[in-house]
Scaffold this active site. Structure first.
Site, PDB file in Angstrom:
ATOM      1  N   GLU A  65       0.866  -1.183   0.000  1.00  0.00           N
ATOM      2  CA  GLU A  65       0.000   0.000   0.000  1.00  0.00           C
ATOM      3  C   GLU A  65       0.900   1.229   0.000  1.00  0.00           C
ATOM      4  O   GLU A  65       1.942   1.230   0.649  1.00  0.00           O
ATOM      5  CB  GLU A  65      -0.879   0.065   1.258  1.00  0.00           C
ATOM      6  CG  GLU A  65      -2.004  -0.932   1.289  1.00  0.00           C
ATOM      7  CD  GLU A  65      -1.629  -2.167   2.084  1.00  0.00           C
ATOM      8  OE1 GLU A  65      -0.655  -2.091   2.857  1.00  0.00           O
ATOM      9  OE2 GLU A  65      -2.288  -3.204   1.924  1.00  0.00           O
ATOM     10  N   TYR A 113       7.786   2.012  -7.808  1.00  0.00           N
ATOM     11  CA  TYR A 113       7.116   0.708  -7.832  1.00  0.00           C
ATOM     12  C   TYR A 113       6.682   0.341  -9.250  1.00  0.00           C
ATOM     13  O   TYR A 113       6.780  -0.814  -9.652  1.00  0.00           O
ATOM     14  CB  TYR A 113       5.905   0.709  -6.889  1.00  0.00           C
ATOM     15  CG  TYR A 113       6.255   0.984  -5.443  1.00  0.00           C
ATOM     16  CD1 TYR A 113       7.424   0.484  -4.877  1.00  0.00           C
ATOM     17  CD2 TYR A 113       5.418   1.751  -4.629  1.00  0.00           C
ATOM     18  CE1 TYR A 113       7.741   0.744  -3.548  1.00  0.00           C
ATOM     19  CE2 TYR A 113       5.732   2.007  -3.300  1.00  0.00           C
ATOM     20  CZ  TYR A 113       6.896   1.496  -2.769  1.00  0.00           C
ATOM     21  OH  TYR A 113       7.216   1.751  -1.469  1.00  0.00           O
TER      22      TYR A 113
HETATM   23  C1  LIG Z   1      10.413   6.038  -1.983  1.00  0.00           C
HETATM   24  C2  LIG Z   1      11.900   5.877  -1.645  1.00  0.00           C
HETATM   25  C3  LIG Z   1      12.071   4.609  -0.814  1.00  0.00           C
HETATM   26  C4  LIG Z   1      12.691   5.719  -2.964  1.00  0.00           C
HETATM   27  O1  LIG Z   1      14.067   5.452  -2.660  1.00  0.00           O
HETATM   28  P1  LIG Z   1      15.257   5.862  -3.666  1.00  0.00           P
HETATM   29  O2  LIG Z   1      16.487   5.148  -3.228  1.00  0.00           O
HETATM   30  O3  LIG Z   1      15.312   7.323  -3.811  1.00  0.00           O
HETATM   31  O4  LIG Z   1      14.732   5.188  -5.015  1.00  0.00           O
HETATM   32  P2  LIG Z   1      15.620   4.978  -6.335  1.00  0.00           P
HETATM   33  O5  LIG Z   1      16.802   5.883  -6.305  1.00  0.00           O
HETATM   34  O6  LIG Z   1      15.859   3.528  -6.506  1.00  0.00           O
HETATM   35  O7  LIG Z   1      14.612   5.462  -7.425  1.00  0.00           O
HETATM   36  C5  LIG Z   1      14.160   6.822  -7.393  1.00  0.00           C
HETATM   37  C6  LIG Z   1      14.593   7.587  -8.618  1.00  0.00           C
HETATM   38  O8  LIG Z   1      15.990   7.734  -8.720  1.00  0.00           O
HETATM   39  C7  LIG Z   1      16.398   7.452 -10.064  1.00  0.00           C
HETATM   40  N1  LIG Z   1      17.743   6.876 -10.050  1.00  0.00           N
HETATM   41  C8  LIG Z   1      18.053   5.602  -9.818  1.00  0.00           C
HETATM   42  N2  LIG Z   1      19.379   5.434  -9.885  1.00  0.00           N
HETATM   43  C9  LIG Z   1      19.905   6.626 -10.143  1.00  0.00           C
HETATM   44  C10 LIG Z   1      21.213   7.107 -10.306  1.00  0.00           C
HETATM   45  N3  LIG Z   1      22.276   6.281 -10.232  1.00  0.00           N
HETATM   46  N4  LIG Z   1      21.397   8.430 -10.526  1.00  0.00           N
HETATM   47  C11 LIG Z   1      20.336   9.243 -10.601  1.00  0.00           C
HETATM   48  N5  LIG Z   1      19.065   8.848 -10.447  1.00  0.00           N
HETATM   49  C12 LIG Z   1      18.860   7.558 -10.242  1.00  0.00           C
HETATM   50  C13 LIG Z   1      15.438   6.450 -10.530  1.00  0.00           C
HETATM   51  O9  LIG Z   1      15.351   6.444 -11.950  1.00  0.00           O
HETATM   52  C14 LIG Z   1      14.186   6.905  -9.877  1.00  0.00           C
HETATM   53  O10 LIG Z   1      13.584   7.882 -10.657  1.00  0.00           O
HETATM   54  P3  LIG Z   1      12.055   7.760 -11.011  1.00  0.00           P
HETATM   55  O11 LIG Z   1      11.418   6.901  -9.943  1.00  0.00           O
HETATM   56  O12 LIG Z   1      11.643   9.167 -10.968  1.00  0.00           O
HETATM   57  O13 LIG Z   1      12.017   7.130 -12.338  1.00  0.00           O
HETATM   58  C15 LIG Z   1      12.449   7.123  -0.895  1.00  0.00           C
HETATM   59  O14 LIG Z   1      12.083   8.275  -1.596  1.00  0.00           O
HETATM   60  C16 LIG Z   1      11.984   7.250   0.548  1.00  0.00           C
HETATM   61  O15 LIG Z   1      12.600   6.715   1.465  1.00  0.00           O
HETATM   62  N6  LIG Z   1      10.856   8.005   0.786  1.00  0.00           N
HETATM   63  C17 LIG Z   1      10.325   8.200   2.141  1.00  0.00           C
HETATM   64  C18 LIG Z   1       9.684   6.937   2.672  1.00  0.00           C
HETATM   65  C19 LIG Z   1       8.601   6.436   1.732  1.00  0.00           C
HETATM   66  O16 LIG Z   1       7.810   7.179   1.220  1.00  0.00           O
HETATM   67  N7  LIG Z   1       8.604   5.097   1.499  1.00  0.00           N
HETATM   68  C20 LIG Z   1       7.609   4.429   0.675  1.00  0.00           C
HETATM   69  C21 LIG Z   1       6.363   4.209   1.454  1.00  0.00           C
HETATM   70  S1  LIG Z   1       5.184   3.208   0.583  1.00  0.00           S
END
Ligand SMILES: CC(C)(COP(=O)(O)OP(=O)(O)OC[C@H]1O[C@@H](n2cnc3c(N)ncnc32)[C@H](O)[C@@H]1OP(=O)(O)O)[C@@H](O)C(=O)NCCC(=O)NCCS
Length: 152
Positions: free
Chosen positions: A104, A116
């Protein structure tokens, strides 16, 4: 970046990331309970300098793996760390061809929803008022056992 199973000694670092990531964070005892459950997989991403920077917690239910919690330290977001954690999880559970994956997510959490979708999850419905802090709706997402990430 090293990915390994979380341990009780990681709880302090987990709590710090959790409080910076959610308006209503999980308590330490909720994490401790997940770590102790044989049906849960708790993975951490460790940076050589910063230590723990992200975690992913998933629990096995009868019909699916349920994503319970995922968070990345704010300074380390957008670098593919959450993607790395999910890739490891899909590897670890690849032999389980009967169970898909479900989660969710707040309808306003566009960064997470995009992530996701890229990982192969699709929307399956809405749970109205699911989040008790602000009565926000949850999007229910599902990934089939053999789904491939979009573009992979
Ligand atoms: C949601 C969350 C877990 C994502 O984590 P993250 O490590 O930033 O995710 P990723 O880096 O794998 O992916 C995010 C983006 O970075 C981009 N990315 C991945 N590798 C990359 C790189 N080497 N350089 C630049 N960007 C990159 C991805 O393409 C992705 O972009 P997009 O989703 O816009 O297409 C994080 O934002 C977070 O902790 N949020 C707060 C808690 C939360 O909301 N959790 C989910 C609850 S359901």
């Amino acid at each position: 970046m090293i990915i390994r199973r979380l341990q009780t000694s990681d709880l302090g670092a987990i709590e710090r990331i959790e409080r910076r990531s959610y308006p209503t964070p999980w308590s330490r005892s909720m994490f401790a309970a997940e770590l102790a459950k044989p049906s849960s997989i708790c993975l951490g991403a460790f940076d050589a300098k910063a230590g723990l920077v992200a975690y992913l917690i998933i629990s096995r239910y009868v019909d699916a793996w349920h994503v319970m919690n995922v968070a990345v330290e704010p300074e380390h977001r957008g670098r593919g760390i959450a993607t790395l954690l999910f890739d490891r999880l899909f590897e670890l559970t690849a032999a389980d061809r009967r169970r898909g994956y479900t989660l969710e997510v707040r309808v306003s959490n566009t960064a997470a929803i995009r992530l996701y979708e890229r990982l192969g999850f699709t929307s399956r419905g809405i749970r109205r008022g699911y989040y008790t802090d602000n009565r926000e709706d949850a999007l229910v997402m599902w990934r089939d056992p053999l789904a491939r990430a979009v573009g992979a």
